[in-house]
Design a protein around this motif. Structure first.
Motif: not given
Length: 152
Positions: A95-101, A118-130, A146-152
């Protein structure tokens, strides 16, 4: 910007079917021509339009996910994506995680959406995490990754 009104704005790609949809009434839907004065306003529009649904907040009260996201696109047009989510049942932490980009994620989205290859913008949005631990973008001769590791 009215998030619920779709009649005057354009809809940008969503992170995933159950996540967010970014709506825009103005310059974001058009190709950004480089006006420096308009950039902060565009970023605010993207951030405000990317708020997580209330259901996501309620889910995060009970548990959150450790996520590993990998997207590769090859020069021949083929692509593959891996999106592994491991639920972690720790109450209230999510619940403490950010609620937007974040500001940096919104700036990167603008930069990605102006590219035709290159990597499409919709794939970038899909990869965004809190909360991101690692975000690696690698451009090789035969592929982009593109490699992303995080908490969501």
């Amino acid at each position: 910007m009215d998030r619920d009104s779709q009649d005057g704005g354009s809809q940008l790609p969503a992170r995933s079917p159950s996540a967010i949809t970014v709506h825009s009434d103005g310059p974001v839907a058009e190709k950004w021509e480089g006006e420096q004065e308009a950039l902060p306003q565009i970023v605010r529009q993207i951030r405000d339009g990317s708020r997580q649904p209330y259901g996501t907040f309620l889910r995060r009260v009970l548990f959150f996910w450790l996520r590993v996201y990998v997207f590769e696109i090859y020069t021949d047009g083929k692509s593959k994506a891996v999106n592994v989510r491991i639920p972690i049942p720790l109450p209230l932490i999510g619940a403490l995680f950010q609620s937007k980009l974040s500001w940096s994620q919104a700036f990167q989205f603008i930069e990605r959406s102006s590219r035709t290859q290159g990597i499409p913008a919709e794939r970038f949005l899909e990869s965004c995490m809190a909360l991101e631990f690692v975000r690696v973008y690698e451009d090789k001769e035969e592929k982009e990754e593109l490699v992303v590791v995080g908490l969501d």
